[in-house]
Design a protein around this motif. Structure first.
Motif, PDB file in Angstrom:
ATOM      1  N   LYS A   1       0.880  -1.216  -0.099  1.00 24.67           N
ATOM      2  CA  LYS A   1       0.078  -0.062  -0.232  1.00 24.67           C
ATOM      3  C   LYS A   1       0.795   1.121   0.233  1.00 24.67           C
ATOM      4  N   LYS A   2       0.333   2.203  -0.691  1.00 24.08           N
ATOM      5  CA  LYS A   2       1.188   3.598  -0.636  1.00 24.08           C
ATOM      6  C   LYS A   2       0.173   4.909  -0.824  1.00 24.08           C
ATOM      7  N   GLU A   3       0.629   5.761  -0.224  1.00 22.30           N
ATOM      8  CA  GLU A   3      -0.033   7.015  -0.395  1.00 22.30           C
ATOM      9  C   GLU A   3      -0.202   7.223  -2.041  1.00 22.30           C
ATOM     10  N   TYR A   4      -1.204   8.061  -2.300  1.00 23.80           N
ATOM     11  CA  TYR A   4      -1.480   8.793  -3.629  1.00 23.80           C
ATOM     12  C   TYR A   4      -1.386  10.190  -3.759  1.00 23.80           C
ATOM     13  N   LYS A   5      -1.374  10.797  -4.733  1.00 28.37           N
ATOM     14  CA  LYS A   5      -1.228  12.412  -4.903  1.00 28.37           C
ATOM     15  C   LYS A   5      -2.260  13.047  -4.366  1.00 28.37           C
ATOM     16  N   ASN A   6      -3.471  12.370  -4.531  1.00 27.38           N
ATOM     17  CA  ASN A   6      -4.791  12.887  -3.634  1.00 27.38           C
ATOM     18  C   ASN A   6      -4.743  12.133  -2.338  1.00 27.38           C
ATOM     19  N   PRO A   7      -4.607  13.168  -1.460  1.00 24.96           N
ATOM     20  CA  PRO A   7      -4.582  12.498  -0.077  1.00 24.96           C
ATOM     21  C   PRO A   7      -6.027  11.626   0.586  1.00 24.96           C
ATOM     22  N   ALA A   8      -6.982  11.977  -0.192  1.00 23.42           N
ATOM     23  CA  ALA A   8      -8.106  11.132  -0.041  1.00 23.42           C
ATOM     24  C   ALA A   8      -8.343   9.796  -0.475  1.00 23.42           C
ATOM     25  N   GLN A   9      -7.261   9.333  -1.128  1.00 20.84           N
ATOM     26  CA  GLN A   9      -7.125   7.932  -1.780  1.00 20.84           C
ATOM     27  C   GLN A   9      -5.549   7.448  -1.384  1.00 20.84           C
ATOM     28  N   GLY A  10      -5.673   6.011  -1.741  1.00 19.51           N
ATOM     29  CA  GLY A  10      -4.170   5.507  -1.735  1.00 19.51           C
ATOM     30  C   GLY A  10      -4.236   4.476  -2.709  1.00 19.51           C
ATOM     31  N   LEU A  11      -2.957   3.985  -3.133  1.00 26.65           N
ATOM     32  CA  LEU A  11      -2.645   2.819  -3.841  1.00 26.65           C
ATOM     33  C   LEU A  11      -2.671   1.476  -3.331  1.00 26.65           C
ATOM     34  N   VAL A  12      -3.036   0.279  -3.579  1.00 22.51           N
ATOM     35  CA  VAL A  12      -3.272  -0.946  -3.149  1.00 22.51           C
ATOM     36  C   VAL A  12      -2.578  -1.567  -4.255  1.00 22.51           C
ATOM     37  N   THR A  13      -1.437  -2.474  -4.192  1.00 22.51           N
ATOM     38  CA  THR A  13      -0.914  -3.369  -5.172  1.00 22.51           C
ATOM     39  C   THR A  13      -1.293  -4.792  -4.645  1.00 22.51           C
ATOM     40  N   GLU A  14      -1.860  -5.429  -5.788  1.00 23.60           N
ATOM     41  CA  GLU A  14      -2.242  -7.080  -5.348  1.00 23.60           C
ATOM     42  C   GLU A  14      -1.373  -7.700  -6.268  1.00 23.60           C
ATOM     43  N   LEU A  15      -0.551  -8.871  -5.773  1.00 19.52           N
ATOM     44  CA  LEU A  15      -0.009  -9.821  -6.638  1.00 19.52           C
ATOM     45  C   LEU A  15      -0.983 -10.908  -7.248  1.00 19.52           C
ATOM     46  N   VAL A  16      -1.230 -11.017  -8.504  1.00 19.36           N
ATOM     47  CA  VAL A  16      -2.293 -11.908  -9.278  1.00 19.36           C
ATOM     48  C   VAL A  16      -1.244 -13.069  -9.720  1.00 19.36           C
ATOM     49  N   GLU A  17      -1.288 -14.104  -9.267  1.00 16.35           N
ATOM     50  CA  GLU A  17      -0.667 -15.443 -10.023  1.00 16.35           C
ATOM     51  C   GLU A  17      -1.682 -16.340 -10.316  1.00 16.35           C
ATOM     52  N   VAL A  18      -1.493 -16.950 -11.399  1.00 10.91           N
ATOM     53  CA  VAL A  18      -2.391 -17.747 -12.059  1.00 10.91           C
ATOM     54  C   VAL A  18      -1.834 -19.099 -12.184  1.00 10.91           C
ATOM     55  N   TYR A  19      -2.563 -20.289 -11.522  1.00 12.15           N
ATOM     56  CA  TYR A  19      -1.773 -21.712 -11.541  1.00 12.15           C
ATOM     57  C   TYR A  19      -2.679 -22.334 -12.371  1.00 12.15           C
ATOM     58  N   ASN A  20      -2.088 -23.625 -13.041  1.00 10.40           N
ATOM     59  CA  ASN A  20      -2.854 -24.678 -13.785  1.00 10.40           C
ATOM     60  C   ASN A  20      -2.918 -25.527 -12.880  1.00 10.40           C
ATOM     61  N   GLN A  21      -3.804 -26.779 -13.341  1.00 13.06           N
ATOM     62  CA  GLN A  21      -4.111 -27.989 -12.605  1.00 13.06           C
ATOM     63  C   GLN A  21      -3.125 -28.805 -12.025  1.00 13.06           C
ATOM     64  N   CYS A  22      -1.802 -28.409 -12.285  1.00 12.07           N
ATOM     65  CA  CYS A  22      -0.460 -29.090 -11.706  1.00 12.07           C
ATOM     66  C   CYS A  22       0.340 -28.068 -10.663  1.00 12.07           C
ATOM     67  N   ASN A  23      -0.603 -26.978 -10.440  1.00  9.45           N
ATOM     68  CA  ASN A  23      -0.088 -26.300  -9.481  1.00  9.45           C
ATOM     69  C   ASN A  23       1.257 -25.491 -10.119  1.00  9.45           C
ATOM     70  N   GLU A  24       1.427 -25.336 -11.438  1.00  9.89           N
ATOM     71  CA  GLU A  24       2.549 -24.700 -11.878  1.00  9.89           C
ATOM     72  C   GLU A  24       1.997 -23.236 -12.129  1.00  9.89           C
ATOM     73  N   ILE A  25       2.735 -22.180 -12.101  1.00 12.93           N
ATOM     74  CA  ILE A  25       2.325 -20.872 -12.412  1.00 12.93           C
ATOM     75  C   ILE A  25       2.607 -20.498 -13.869  1.00 12.93           C
ATOM     76  N   VAL A  26       1.458 -20.010 -14.388  1.00 13.94           N
ATOM     77  CA  VAL A  26       1.290 -19.632 -15.901  1.00 13.94           C
ATOM     78  C   VAL A  26       1.257 -18.211 -16.181  1.00 13.94           C
ATOM     79  N   MET A  27       0.823 -17.588 -15.129  1.00 12.42           N
ATOM     80  CA  MET A  27       0.812 -15.927 -15.432  1.00 12.42           C
ATOM     81  C   MET A  27       0.944 -15.320 -14.173  1.00 12.42           C
TER      82      MET A  27
END
Length: 147
Positions: free
Chosen positions: A108-134
Protein backbone atom coordinates in the motif's frame (compact mmCIF):
# COMPACT_ATOMS: atom_id res chain seq x y z
CA UNK A 1 -22.50 -8.12 -3.72
CA UNK A 2 -21.83 -4.40 -3.14
CA UNK A 3 -19.28 -3.59 -0.48
CA UNK A 4 -17.05 -0.79 0.74
CA UNK A 5 -13.43 -1.77 1.36
CA UNK A 6 -11.42 1.36 2.06
CA UNK A 7 -7.66 1.83 1.72
CA UNK A 8 -7.22 1.31 5.47
CA UNK A 9 -9.07 -2.03 5.29
CA UNK A 10 -6.49 -3.71 3.05
CA UNK A 11 -3.93 -5.74 4.98
CA UNK A 12 -0.62 -6.75 3.42
CA UNK A 13 -0.15 -10.48 2.82
CA UNK A 14 -3.91 -11.13 2.85
CA UNK A 15 -4.62 -13.87 0.31
CA UNK A 16 -7.75 -14.85 -1.57
CA UNK A 17 -8.08 -17.80 -3.94
CA UNK A 18 -10.57 -18.54 -6.67
CA UNK A 19 -12.20 -21.78 -7.71
CA UNK A 20 -10.98 -23.42 -10.90
CA UNK A 21 -12.05 -22.80 -14.47
CA UNK A 22 -11.24 -25.05 -17.40
CA UNK A 23 -10.12 -23.37 -20.61
CA UNK A 24 -12.00 -24.70 -23.63
CA UNK A 25 -11.61 -24.60 -27.38
CA UNK A 26 -14.66 -22.32 -27.45
CA UNK A 27 -12.85 -19.84 -25.20
CA UNK A 28 -9.95 -19.72 -27.65
CA UNK A 29 -12.13 -19.40 -30.76
CA UNK A 30 -14.25 -16.62 -29.23
CA UNK A 31 -11.16 -14.74 -28.06
CA UNK A 32 -9.59 -15.01 -31.52
CA UNK A 33 -12.75 -13.58 -33.03
CA UNK A 34 -12.87 -10.72 -30.53
CA UNK A 35 -9.21 -9.77 -30.92
CA UNK A 36 -8.40 -10.78 -34.49
CA UNK A 37 -5.51 -12.94 -33.24
CA UNK A 38 -5.85 -16.04 -35.41
CA UNK A 39 -2.16 -17.01 -35.22
CA UNK A 40 -1.61 -20.73 -35.76
CA UNK A 41 -0.37 -21.18 -32.17
CA UNK A 42 -4.01 -20.81 -31.12
CA UNK A 43 -5.98 -22.02 -34.13
CA UNK A 44 -4.07 -24.67 -36.13
CA UNK A 45 -3.92 -28.03 -34.32
CA UNK A 46 -1.95 -29.73 -37.11
CA UNK A 47 0.70 -27.01 -37.31
CA UNK A 48 1.04 -27.04 -33.52
CA UNK A 49 1.92 -30.76 -33.64
CA UNK A 50 5.13 -29.72 -35.46
CA UNK A 51 6.08 -27.21 -32.76
CA UNK A 52 7.79 -27.78 -29.40
CA UNK A 53 4.53 -27.25 -27.46
CA UNK A 54 2.73 -29.93 -29.63
CA UNK A 55 -0.79 -28.54 -29.13
CA UNK A 56 -2.73 -25.30 -29.38
CA UNK A 57 -2.10 -22.73 -26.68
CA UNK A 58 -4.52 -20.20 -25.25
CA UNK A 59 -3.85 -16.54 -25.96
CA UNK A 60 -2.02 -14.89 -23.09
CA UNK A 61 -4.59 -12.10 -23.23
CA UNK A 62 -7.36 -14.70 -22.88
CA UNK A 63 -5.80 -16.10 -19.71
CA UNK A 64 -5.32 -12.57 -18.37
CA UNK A 65 -8.97 -11.68 -19.09
CA UNK A 66 -10.35 -14.88 -17.61
CA UNK A 67 -8.14 -14.59 -14.51
CA UNK A 68 -9.22 -11.00 -13.88
CA UNK A 69 -12.83 -12.05 -14.21
CA UNK A 70 -12.32 -14.93 -11.80
CA UNK A 71 -11.14 -12.51 -9.11
CA UNK A 72 -14.10 -10.16 -9.53
CA UNK A 73 -16.36 -11.63 -6.85
CA UNK A 74 -17.69 -8.40 -5.38
CA UNK A 75 -18.28 -4.80 -6.35
CA UNK A 76 -16.26 -2.44 -4.18
CA UNK A 77 -17.88 0.98 -4.39
CA UNK A 78 -14.79 2.80 -3.05
CA UNK A 79 -11.92 1.18 -4.98
CA UNK A 80 -11.29 0.96 -8.70
CA UNK A 81 -8.70 -0.62 -10.95
CA UNK A 82 -5.91 1.87 -11.63
CA UNK A 83 -4.02 -0.52 -13.89
CA UNK A 84 -1.89 -3.63 -14.20
CA UNK A 85 1.90 -3.89 -14.20
CA UNK A 86 4.59 -6.51 -14.71
CA UNK A 87 2.35 -8.86 -16.71
CA UNK A 88 4.17 -12.11 -17.54
CA UNK A 89 3.00 -15.23 -19.38
CA UNK A 90 5.20 -17.85 -17.75
CA UNK A 91 3.92 -21.16 -19.14
CA UNK A 92 1.45 -21.98 -21.90
CA UNK A 93 -2.14 -22.89 -21.12
CA UNK A 94 -3.72 -25.57 -23.31
CA UNK A 95 -7.27 -26.58 -24.11
CA UNK A 96 -8.49 -28.59 -21.13
CA UNK A 97 -6.20 -26.96 -18.58
CA UNK A 98 -7.89 -25.73 -15.42
CA UNK A 99 -6.66 -22.49 -13.96
CA UNK A 100 -7.02 -21.00 -10.48
CA UNK A 101 -6.03 -17.54 -9.29
CA UNK A 102 -4.30 -16.48 -6.08
CA UNK A 103 -4.40 -12.78 -5.16
CA UNK A 104 -2.10 -11.46 -2.42
CA UNK A 105 -2.12 -7.89 -1.11
CA UNK A 106 1.50 -6.96 -1.76
CA UNK A 107 1.65 -3.35 -0.63
CA UNK A 108 0.00 0.00 0.00
CA UNK A 109 1.20 3.53 -0.62
CA UNK A 110 0.00 7.08 -0.58
CA UNK A 111 -1.44 8.70 -3.69
CA UNK A 112 -1.19 12.27 -4.97
CA UNK A 113 -4.75 12.84 -3.78
CA UNK A 114 -4.58 12.49 0.04
CA UNK A 115 -8.17 11.15 0.08
CA UNK A 116 -7.00 8.04 -1.80
CA UNK A 117 -4.28 5.42 -1.65
CA UNK A 118 -2.82 2.81 -3.98
CA UNK A 119 -3.10 -0.90 -3.16
CA UNK A 120 -0.94 -3.38 -5.07
CA UNK A 121 -2.13 -6.97 -5.40
CA UNK A 122 0.03 -9.78 -6.75
CA UNK A 123 -2.11 -11.87 -9.11
CA UNK A 124 -0.80 -15.39 -9.77
CA UNK A 125 -2.50 -17.88 -12.08
CA UNK A 126 -1.82 -21.60 -11.64
CA UNK A 127 -2.74 -24.61 -13.75
CA UNK A 128 -4.07 -27.94 -12.52
CA UNK A 129 -0.49 -29.12 -11.81
CA UNK A 130 -0.01 -26.12 -9.49
CA UNK A 131 2.46 -24.57 -11.95
CA UNK A 132 2.37 -20.80 -12.28
CA UNK A 133 1.30 -19.82 -15.80
CA UNK A 134 0.78 -16.05 -15.48
CA UNK A 135 1.55 -13.29 -12.99
CA UNK A 136 0.96 -9.56 -12.77
CA UNK A 137 0.37 -6.76 -10.31
CA UNK A 138 -3.10 -5.26 -10.02
CA UNK A 139 -3.10 -1.65 -8.83
CA UNK A 140 -6.22 -0.39 -7.05
CA UNK A 141 -7.06 3.22 -6.34
CA UNK A 142 -8.93 3.08 -3.02
CA UNK A 143 -10.69 5.83 -1.14
CA UNK A 144 -9.62 6.52 2.43
CA UNK A 145 -12.11 6.71 5.25
CA UNK A 146 -13.25 10.22 6.05
CA UNK A 147 -11.90 11.22 9.46
Amino acid sequence: MFTKIYFEDYTEQTVRDTIGRTITETDIVLHAGQTGDFFPHHMDAEWCKTQPFKQRIAHGTLIFSVAVGMTASQINEVAFTYGYERLRFIKPVHIGDTIKVKVTVKGKKEYKNPAQGLVTELVEVYNQCNEIVMACEHILLAQKRLT
